[in-house]
Design an enzyme around this catalytic site. Sequence first.
Site, PDB file in Angstrom:
ATOM      1  N   HIS A 277     -44.607  75.400  39.202  1.00  0.00           N
ATOM      2  CA  HIS A 277     -45.569  74.742  40.103  1.00  0.00           C
ATOM      3  C   HIS A 277     -46.986  74.862  39.534  1.00  0.00           C
ATOM      4  O   HIS A 277     -47.787  73.933  39.632  1.00  0.00           O
ATOM      5  CB  HIS A 277     -45.553  75.391  41.494  1.00  0.00           C
ATOM      6  CG  HIS A 277     -44.261  75.240  42.231  1.00  0.00           C
ATOM      7  ND1 HIS A 277     -43.400  76.286  42.430  1.00  0.00           N
ATOM      8  CD2 HIS A 277     -43.704  74.165  42.827  1.00  0.00           C
ATOM      9  CE1 HIS A 277     -42.356  75.865  43.117  1.00  0.00           C
ATOM     10  NE2 HIS A 277     -42.505  74.588  43.375  1.00  0.00           N
TER      11      HIS A 277
ATOM     12  N   SER B 179     -37.568  78.122  42.817  1.00  0.00           N
ATOM     13  CA  SER B 179     -37.791  79.054  43.930  1.00  0.00           C
ATOM     14  C   SER B 179     -36.479  79.742  44.316  1.00  0.00           C
ATOM     15  O   SER B 179     -36.468  80.871  44.786  1.00  0.00           O
ATOM     16  CB  SER B 179     -38.354  78.313  45.136  1.00  0.00           C
ATOM     17  OG  SER B 179     -39.484  77.573  44.732  1.00  0.00           O
TER      18      SER B 179
ATOM     19  N   HIS C  20     -43.998  79.191  41.681  1.00  0.00           N
ATOM     20  CA  HIS C  20     -43.811  79.919  40.424  1.00  0.00           C
ATOM     21  C   HIS C  20     -44.584  79.184  39.335  1.00  0.00           C
ATOM     22  O   HIS C  20     -45.288  78.198  39.632  1.00  0.00           O
ATOM     23  CB  HIS C  20     -42.313  80.039  40.096  1.00  0.00           C
ATOM     24  CG  HIS C  20     -41.582  78.726  40.198  1.00  0.00           C
ATOM     25  ND1 HIS C  20     -41.810  77.695  39.324  1.00  0.00           N
ATOM     26  CD2 HIS C  20     -40.672  78.275  41.091  1.00  0.00           C
ATOM     27  CE1 HIS C  20     -41.047  76.676  39.641  1.00  0.00           C
ATOM     28  NE2 HIS C  20     -40.355  76.981  40.732  1.00  0.00           N
TER      29      HIS C  20
END
Length: 293
Positions: free
Chosen positions: A47, A206, A44
């Site tokens: 990251h 996540s 996402h």
Amino acid sequence: MDLGVKRGKKTLKFERFSDWRTDIQLRYSDGAKVLFVPTMGALHQGHADLVRTARALADSIVGEPTEVVVSIFINPTQFNEEQDFATYPMTPDEDVQLLSEAGADAVVFPTLEEMYPGGVPLVAEPVDYGTLTASLEGEMRPGHFDGVVGVVRTLFELTQPHWAFFGEKDWQQLAVIRQLVALEFESLEVVAVPTRREQDGLAMSSRNQRLSAELRMLAPQLHDALLRVAADTRPAVVEAAKKSLEAAGFEVEYLSVARADTLESGPLHQEEMRVFAAVRLGGVRLIDNVSCM
Ligand code: PAF
């Protein structure tokens, strides 16, 4: 650092670190500075921030080749609940797209055999960094940091990075990795990247994908509770924040104030402290932390 960099370059994909190593030897015969972002995929924007930070640092290095490499490996030894491992989201195509946009040069999806040549151990080798590994997540998820330290050590050995990037969302993991690096990888620099939040304050994770629409609406209350405690760390305020989360349907595993560096508790100066929480919402485990400054 300009984190807005968008490059047209495609991210190279590898299934083994050994293939990636051969490839970079061909691409940079004199060697390259390696900037490494370890992940478990289901990427996402949090990251993407890690990769963009690595890209910006790489682009600021003059006169030396650089390689921003990302790993995607769901490490079985750090999951202390089988169900959590079995249902961990996997989105490899979207991940590669996100990595290209964020400016990664390469991504490696290593095999289990490369990561665990002797087979996956039933129990990871124990790691004892005192309070860093024993408190909070260490207490609630026995064996979790044993698995994290083991896999990150292997990842560092395989990538031999000059810099490695970790998110502040997993603050305790960051502190544990700093200790691993201090003990075993002295020429490696750890770069901490701030937590990316949704507009309503929920920290990107996540695992957020697993929240139903209804629970997703409740989830930002976790951040609100952390901010209330960060503003006033007295035990009565901590207790009230816990109670309000429980009343809203959260199961609170911990909501605690601790030293940012050692994670020890006790009387502290405001600026040295952080508030840490782990909760379950409809079976989905969420963690978050904020500074008391
Ligand atoms: O933070 C993560 O995604 C994982 O714990 C890590 C560092 C990639 C190790 O598996």
